[in-house]
Design an enzyme around this catalytic site. Structure first.
Site, PDB file in Angstrom:
ATOM      1  N   ASP A 145       0.812  -1.216   0.000  1.00  0.00           N
ATOM      2  CA  ASP A 145       0.000   0.000   0.000  1.00  0.00           C
ATOM      3  C   ASP A 145       0.844   1.263   0.000  1.00  0.00           C
ATOM      4  O   ASP A 145       0.319   2.362   0.135  1.00  0.00           O
ATOM      5  CB  ASP A 145      -0.952   0.011   1.198  1.00  0.00           C
ATOM      6  CG  ASP A 145      -0.213   0.080   2.540  1.00  0.00           C
ATOM      7  OD1 ASP A 145       1.040  -0.014   2.542  1.00  0.00           O
ATOM      8  OD2 ASP A 145      -0.893   0.212   3.575  1.00  0.00           O
ATOM      9  N   GLU A 149       4.603  -0.901   7.093  1.00  0.00           N
ATOM     10  CA  GLU A 149       3.914  -1.139   8.353  1.00  0.00           C
ATOM     11  C   GLU A 149       4.791  -1.952   9.301  1.00  0.00           C
ATOM     12  O   GLU A 149       5.762  -2.582   8.886  1.00  0.00           O
ATOM     13  CB  GLU A 149       2.591  -1.860   8.102  1.00  0.00           C
ATOM     14  CG  GLU A 149       2.715  -3.235   7.466  1.00  0.00           C
ATOM     15  CD  GLU A 149       2.840  -3.225   5.963  1.00  0.00           C
ATOM     16  OE1 GLU A 149       2.932  -4.317   5.365  1.00  0.00           O
ATOM     17  OE2 GLU A 149       2.863  -2.121   5.372  1.00  0.00           O
ATOM     18  N   ASN A 172      17.018  -1.050 -10.424  1.00  0.00           N
ATOM     19  CA  ASN A 172      17.394   0.367 -10.519  1.00  0.00           C
ATOM     20  C   ASN A 172      18.130   0.604 -11.835  1.00  0.00           C
ATOM     21  O   ASN A 172      19.328   0.896 -11.866  1.00  0.00           O
ATOM     22  CB  ASN A 172      18.262   0.754  -9.319  1.00  0.00           C
ATOM     23  CG  ASN A 172      18.403   2.253  -9.175  1.00  0.00           C
ATOM     24  OD1 ASN A 172      17.694   3.026  -9.813  1.00  0.00           O
ATOM     25  ND2 ASN A 172      19.318   2.675  -8.327  1.00  0.00           N
ATOM     26  N   ASP A 174      17.474   2.862 -14.289  1.00  0.00           N
ATOM     27  CA  ASP A 174      17.549   4.188 -14.905  1.00  0.00           C
ATOM     28  C   ASP A 174      18.886   4.822 -14.544  1.00  0.00           C
ATOM     29  O   ASP A 174      19.749   4.180 -13.929  1.00  0.00           O
ATOM     30  CB  ASP A 174      16.374   5.066 -14.465  1.00  0.00           C
ATOM     31  CG  ASP A 174      16.454   5.457 -12.997  1.00  0.00           C
ATOM     32  OD1 ASP A 174      17.140   4.761 -12.211  1.00  0.00           O
ATOM     33  OD2 ASP A 174      15.826   6.460 -12.619  1.00  0.00           O
ATOM     34  N   ASP A 184      21.998   3.056 -12.887  1.00  0.00           N
ATOM     35  CA  ASP A 184      22.365   3.237 -11.479  1.00  0.00           C
ATOM     36  C   ASP A 184      22.718   1.925 -10.809  1.00  0.00           C
ATOM     37  O   ASP A 184      23.505   1.901  -9.851  1.00  0.00           O
ATOM     38  CB  ASP A 184      21.215   3.915 -10.723  1.00  0.00           C
ATOM     39  CG  ASP A 184      20.989   5.342 -11.191  1.00  0.00           C
ATOM     40  OD1 ASP A 184      21.963   5.989 -11.612  1.00  0.00           O
ATOM     41  OD2 ASP A 184      19.836   5.807 -11.149  1.00  0.00           O
ATOM     42  N   ASP A 381      12.515  -2.242 -34.790  1.00  0.00           N
ATOM     43  CA  ASP A 381      13.362  -3.414 -34.652  1.00  0.00           C
ATOM     44  C   ASP A 381      14.404  -3.262 -33.556  1.00  0.00           C
ATOM     45  O   ASP A 381      14.868  -4.258 -32.990  1.00  0.00           O
ATOM     46  CB  ASP A 381      14.075  -3.704 -35.982  1.00  0.00           C
ATOM     47  CG  ASP A 381      13.106  -4.185 -37.047  1.00  0.00           C
ATOM     48  OD1 ASP A 381      11.993  -4.586 -36.680  1.00  0.00           O
ATOM     49  OD2 ASP A 381      13.460  -4.138 -38.244  1.00  0.00           O
ATOM     50  N   LEU A 441       8.326  -8.918 -31.855  1.00  0.00           N
ATOM     51  CA  LEU A 441       7.923  -8.984 -30.445  1.00  0.00           C
ATOM     52  C   LEU A 441       6.709  -8.083 -30.249  1.00  0.00           C
ATOM     53  O   LEU A 441       6.802  -6.866 -30.387  1.00  0.00           O
ATOM     54  CB  LEU A 441       9.083  -8.524 -29.553  1.00  0.00           C
ATOM     55  CG  LEU A 441       8.807  -8.378 -28.063  1.00  0.00           C
ATOM     56  CD1 LEU A 441       8.380  -9.709 -27.456  1.00  0.00           C
ATOM     57  CD2 LEU A 441      10.048  -7.833 -27.348  1.00  0.00           C
ATOM     58  N   HIS A 502       9.035 -11.294 -39.169  1.00  0.00           N
ATOM     59  CA  HIS A 502       8.469 -10.626 -38.002  1.00  0.00           C
ATOM     60  C   HIS A 502       6.959 -10.824 -37.927  1.00  0.00           C
ATOM     61  O   HIS A 502       6.260 -10.747 -38.944  1.00  0.00           O
ATOM     62  CB  HIS A 502       8.781  -9.128 -38.040  1.00  0.00           C
ATOM     63  CG  HIS A 502      10.235  -8.818 -37.944  1.00  0.00           C
ATOM     64  ND1 HIS A 502      10.728  -7.533 -38.031  1.00  0.00           N
ATOM     65  CD2 HIS A 502      11.317  -9.620 -37.761  1.00  0.00           C
ATOM     66  CE1 HIS A 502      12.048  -7.558 -37.899  1.00  0.00           C
ATOM     67  NE2 HIS A 502      12.430  -8.816 -37.744  1.00  0.00           N
ATOM     68  N   ASP A 504       4.850  -8.760 -36.864  1.00  0.00           N
ATOM     69  CA  ASP A 504       4.105  -7.546 -37.218  1.00  0.00           C
ATOM     70  C   ASP A 504       3.863  -7.420 -38.720  1.00  0.00           C
ATOM     71  O   ASP A 504       3.201  -6.487 -39.169  1.00  0.00           O
ATOM     72  CB  ASP A 504       4.800  -6.294 -36.678  1.00  0.00           C
ATOM     73  CG  ASP A 504       6.108  -5.952 -37.386  1.00  0.00           C
ATOM     74  OD1 ASP A 504       6.604  -6.781 -38.177  1.00  0.00           O
ATOM     75  OD2 ASP A 504       6.642  -4.850 -37.144  1.00  0.00           O
ATOM     76  N   CYS A 750       7.299  -0.858 -38.805  1.00  0.00           N
ATOM     77  CA  CYS A 750       8.730  -1.175 -38.722  1.00  0.00           C
ATOM     78  C   CYS A 750       9.569   0.079 -38.496  1.00  0.00           C
ATOM     79  O   CYS A 750      10.604   0.033 -37.830  1.00  0.00           O
ATOM     80  CB  CYS A 750       9.194  -1.846 -40.008  1.00  0.00           C
ATOM     81  SG  CYS A 750       8.246  -3.304 -40.470  1.00  0.00           S
TER      82      CYS A 750
END
Length: 768
Positions: A145, A149, A172, A174, A184, A381, A441, A502, A504, A750
C-alpha cells in the site's frame, strides 16, 4: 514484585504477528543454573524454553516459579490441578516456556526464578534468570500500500493476487546522471538523493534499553545467490531531514553507506536504543530470468556472545522477502505517450506525414537524426518500450534488442536517463538473425482464456515452425528473459516463412468499442483475392496497382488474378497465416468475430540472405569492405599463428592438428551447405505495402498507403480498409512509405515506435 501463577500476555500487549496464532513460531532453548546467575536477552514475540529437570539439583522432586510482572510463563506439559501456593511435581520432561510482553527500559530489569525442593519439600536449590527484553522488527511494505507497516505477519513470504502479500523491488536500471551515464544499478554508491525513490524502503524498528547487553550485536545478511540480485544501503540518521541545508548534505554518498552487496554478504548494523527506526534502501540489480525467479530474502539476526575467540551465535533472525518487479510490455490498446521515428536522407515524405498524424492525434513526435541512427531507419526493430511498477515508484524501461545495427547506441545514449530505464540481453550465438529484432515482439491486450485471466495480455513472438531443423529463431537469452517475467506468458507463432520473419508483418491489434475491447487484424491473401475478383466482376479488371509510382511497373487486377504462380504462392502464405490464426484463437481465447481479415497479398522470393541484412543494403559497400578486410586480416593472423605452433610442436603434432583441421573443414562445409540450403529457401514479402503493419495512436491509425487499383477515383484497398476500421470508430490515415520503407522490406510500424502509458492494473494482483 513477584508472581507465581502460570500466565500469558493480553492481546493488546503482544506485537501484531503474535495475534494471528504464531506465538510459538520462534522458540529458543535457554539454560537454568542453580550455581550461577544467568542473564538472557529475550526478543519480544519469541519464546524461551528451559528444561526444568536438566538444571535441577540431584534429588529434586518439586519446583516452583516466581517472576516479575513483565515476564509470562507456562508449563509443558501443563500440571495437574493443584494449589498455586504448592510446589509442583518435577517430571523428566518438564519444560518452562517464558515470554515477555514489552521491551525493557534497562538491562536485566526483569527476573524469573525457579526453586527446587526435595522429597519433604525442603529447598535444595534456586536458579535465577535475569531478562532483558528487546523488540526487533525488520519491516517492509508487505501489504503493497506504499507504507512500511510494523511487524506485518506476511513480510517473510510472497503470495500473488489481490489478497496476496509480499514486498516489491525495482531494478534500478535508470540513470540519475545524464553525463557519462550508466544504469544506477552498476554503481555501488548513491550519487544523488533522488536515486532513493527507485529503491524500496526497509525499516529496522527497535525498542529496548539504551544499548544492547555487552557483546550482543545486530547483523544484516543475505545469501550469496541473492547478493547477485540486490544491494542494500542505509541512512546514517534515523531522523527525517526537514531542513533544506540538511537535505543538501544528505545527497552525499557518505550519508548512505553500503550495507550489503556481492562483496559484502553480512554486516553489523546499528542498534539505536530506546525506541528507534533506521531506514534502509533496497536496490534491485537484475530482472527475473532463467536462473533467477525474482525472489530475494534479506535477514536480520541478533548475535549473542559466547566467549573471546569464539564466533557469536544467532539467537533470533527476522527476515523479509521481496519480489523483483517484472518488465511489462504495453499493447496497442493503451494510450500513447510519445512516438519515435528516424530521419534518413530519403524519408522526408514519410516523416512529414507521420508528423501530421502524430500532431493531429495530440502526441509528441521524437525524431532520431542520422548522426545517431547511422542510416538505420528501423526504429521498431531496435527497441521495445515497457515499464516497471511498484507501489512507490514506476517508470518506463526500454528493452534493447541484440540486433546491434546503426541504431545500437540510441536506447542507451538517448533514452536512458532519470526515471527512464534500460535493459538488454546479449545473444549467446554470434550470428543474430532477423527474428531477434523487435518487430518480432508484440503483446496482446488483456484476455481471458478458458477461465484463466491474463489482465496484462500475452507476449507474442515469432519462431521457426516447430518441426523444422534449420529455421531461424529468436535468440535463446531473449526468449528466456520474456518467459521469466511471468505476468505476460508468451505465445510462439510461426514467422520464419517471412523473409524478414516478423510477426508484425501479418498481425496487429486495434481497439474496439465492443466484445473484448479489441480486434485482431490478420493479413489475408484470400481476402485480397476476394476483393480483386469482385472488382473484376464489376468490370474493373483493368484497374492498376502502383499506378503513377516512379520506377514501379503498374499491374492490373486481371494480371494479378491470372498469375497462377502468384496465386500458388499466396495459397502457401494463407496456410501459414491460418496456422497462426488457430494458435492465436486458442491461446488468446478468440472467436472468429474477434478477427478481421485485411486484403494483403505476398510474393515469395529467393532468400539469399537474412531479411534484416537485406534491409541494410543502403549502408553501402563501404561497411561490407571493412568487414571483409577485418576477416582477411584475422584469417592471415590465424594462419601465421598455426605455422608458428607447427614449427614448435614438430611434425607429429602438426599431422595430428591437420587431421583435426580437416575434420573441422568437413564440419564447416556441412554447416555451410545447410546455410546455403536455408538461403535458397523461398520466403514471403508483401506484394504491395502491408496495411497490417500500421501504427495505432488511440483511434487514429497510420496505415501504409497500398497504392491499389483505383475505382471511381479512390483506391479500392484503402476503401476496404476504411470500411473495416471505421465500423470500429477508428480513423484511417494512409502514409506513403513505398520508396523509403516498403521497397526495403518494411512498413510504417517497422519504421516507428510508440511509448504508451502503463496498465492501471497492478501486476502483483495477477493470480496464478
Amino acid at each position: 514484585m513477584f508472581r507465581n501463577i502460570s500466565q500469558t500476555a493480553s492481546t493488546s500487549e503482544v506485537p501484531a504477528f503474535l495475534q494471528k496464532g504464531k506465538r510459538t513460531e520462534y522458540q529458543r532453548t535457554c539454560r537454568l543454573d542453580t550455581d550461577n546467575r544467568q542473564s538472557v536477552t529475550h526478543v519480544i514475540g519469541t519464546t524461551l524454553k528451559a528444561n526444568l529437570s536438566r538444571s535441577a539439583p540431584p534429588s529434586s522432586k518439586f519446583f516452583s516459579v516466581n517472576c516479575t510482572p513483565n515476564v509470562q510463563y507456562s508449563l509443558s506439559p501443563p500440571p495437574q490441578e493443584t494449589s498455586h501456593l504448592s510446589p509442583l511435581p518435577l517430571n523428566p520432561n518438564s519444560a518452562l516456556l517464558i515470554s515477555m510482553s514489552r521491551a525493557s527500559q534497562s538491562e536485566n530489569d526483569s527476573k524469573l526464578s525457579v526453586q527446587y525442593y526435595g522429597t519433604n519439600k525442603e529447598v535444595i536449590g534456586k536458579a535465577v534468570l535475569y531478562l532483558t527484553a528487546i523488540e526487533i522488527s525488520l519491516d517492509v511494505d508487505a501489504d503493497r500500500d506504499g507504507t512500511v507497516e510494523k511487524s506485518n505477519p506476511d513480510k517473510g513470504s510472497w503470495k500473488w493476487g489481490p489478497n496476496g502479500h509480499g514486498a516489491i523491488l525495482l531494478v534500478n536500471c535508470d540513470s540519475e546522471t545524464t553525463y557519462l551515464k550508466k544504469p544506477d544499478s552498476e554503481s555501488d554508491h548513491i550519487s544523488k538523493v533522488s536515486d532513493l525513490k527507485d529503491m524500496s524502503l526497509m525499516v529496522l524498528r527497535t525498542r529496548g534499553p539504551a544499548k544492547l547487553p555487552e557483546g550482543y550485536k545486530l547483523t544484516m545478511h543475505i545469501s550469496q545467490g541473492d547478493a547477485e540480485s540486490v544491494r542494500v544501503f542505509r541512512s546514517k540518521s534515523s531522523k527525517v531531514e526537514k531542513n533544506m541545508l540538511q537535505n543538501l548534505f544528505s545527497s552525499f554518498t557518505k550519508d548512505y553507506p553500503l550495507v550489503l552487496s556481492r562483496e559484502v554478504l553480512s554486516q553489523e548494523v546499528p542498534y539505536l536504543g530506546g525506541e528507534g527506526e533506521l531506514n534502509f534502501y533496497v536496490e534491485g540489480l537484475r530482472f527475473p530470468d532463467k536462473d533467477f525467479d525474482g525472489l530475494v530474502t534479506i535477514n536480520l539476526s541478533l548475535l549473542e556472545p559466547i566467549c573471546d575467540g569464539i564466533p557469536e551465535t544467532p539467537i533470533f533472525t527476522d527476515k523479509v522477502v521481496f519480489r523483483v518487479a517484472p518488465w511489462i510490455m504495453t499493447p496497442n490498446t493503451l494510450p500513447p505517450v510519445e512516438v519515435f521515428v528516424c530521419s534518413t536522407k530519403d524519408n522526408y515524405v514519410f516523416l512529414e506525414e507521420m508528423d501530421n498524424l502524430v500532431a493531429e492525434s495530440g502526441y509528441k513526435l521524437n525524431v532520431c537524426h542520422e548522426y545517431m541512427n547511422r542510416g538505420d531507419r528501423w526504429m521498431q526493430d531496435e527497441v521495445e518500450f515497457g515499464y516497471i511498477d511498484s507501489p512507490h515508484q514506476s517508470f518506463p524501461v526500454v528493452l534493447d534488442s541484440p540486433r546491434n545495427r546503426g541504431l545500437d547506441d540510441f536506447p542507451y545514449e538517448v533514452l536512458l536517463g532519470p526515471d527512464f530505464g534500460y535493459v538488454t540481453r546479449v545473444a549467446k550465438r554470434k550470428n543474430v538473425s532477423s527474428l531477434d529484432s523487435f518487430g518480432n515482439l508484440e503483446v496482446s491486450p488483456p484476455v481471458t482464456v478458458n477461465g484463466k485471466e491474463y489482465p496484462l495480455g500475452r507476449i507474442i513472438i515469432g519462431v521457426a515452425f516447430p518441426t523444422t531443423t534449420r529455421g531461424r529463431n529468436m535468440t535463446e537469452v531473449v526468449q528466456e528473459f520474456l518467459w521469466a517475467q511471468k505476468v505476460q506468458k508468451p505465445i510462439a507463432l510461426f514467422s520464419d516463412w517471412l523473409s524478414v520473419g516478423h510477426v508484425d508483418e501479418f498481425m496487429t491489434f486495434v481497439p474496439a468499442p465492443d466484445r473484448k475491447g479489441f480486434r485482431l487484424l490478420l493479413a489475408s491473401p484470400d481476402a485480397a483475392y476476394k476483393l480483386f475478383k469482385g472488382l473484376q466482376n464489376d468490370g474493373h479488371g483493368d484497374a492498376k496497382l502502383f499506378d503513377g509510382l516512379k520506377d514501379e511497373k503498374p499491374v492490373t487486377v486481371d494480371e494479378i488474378l491470372h498469375d497462377e504462380t502468384l496465386r500458388s504462392e499466396n495459397n502457401y502464405v494463407q496456410s501459414c497465416i491460418d496456422w497462426n490464426r488457430d494458435v492465436l484463437k486458442r491461446e488468446l481465447g478468440l472467436d472468429e468475430d474477434d478477427i478481421i481479415d485485411l486484403p494483403i497479398l505476398f510474393k515469395l522470393e529467393r532468400d539469399e540472405e537474412d531479411g534484416e541484412e537485406r534491409r541494410d543494403e543502403e549502408d553501402g559497400e563501404e561497411r561490407r569492405e571493412e568487414r571483409e578486410r577485418r576477416d582477411e586480416e584475422d584469417g592471415e593472423e590465424r594462419r601465421e599463428e598455426r605455422e608458428r605452433r607447427d614449427e614448435e610442436d614438430g611434425e607429429e603434432r602438426k599431422e595430428e592438428r591437420e587431421g583435426r583441421d580437416e575434420e573441422r573443414r568437413e564440419e564447416d562445409e556441412g554447416r555451410n551447405e545447410e546455410r546455403r540450403d536455408e538461403q535458397e529457401a523461398r520466403r514471403a514479402a508483401a506484394y504491395y505495402p502491408d496495411m497490417v503493419n500500421m501504427i495505432v495512436l488511440g483511434k487514429n491509425l497510420g496505415i501504409p498507403k497500398p497504392f491499389g487499383p483505383r475505382v471511381n477515383g479512390r483506391c479500392a484497398l484503402e476503401a476496404e480498409m476504411c470500411s473495416l476500421m471505421e465500423a470500429l470508430g477508428l480513423k484511417c490515415t494512409f502514409i506513403d512509405d513505398f520508396a523509403s520503407y516498403h521497397k526495403m522490406m518494411g512498413e510504417v510500424h517497422c519504421g516507428s515506435n510508440v511509448r504508451r502509458k502503463p496498465f492501471d492494473f497492478k501486476w502483483w494482483n495477477v493470480e496464478f
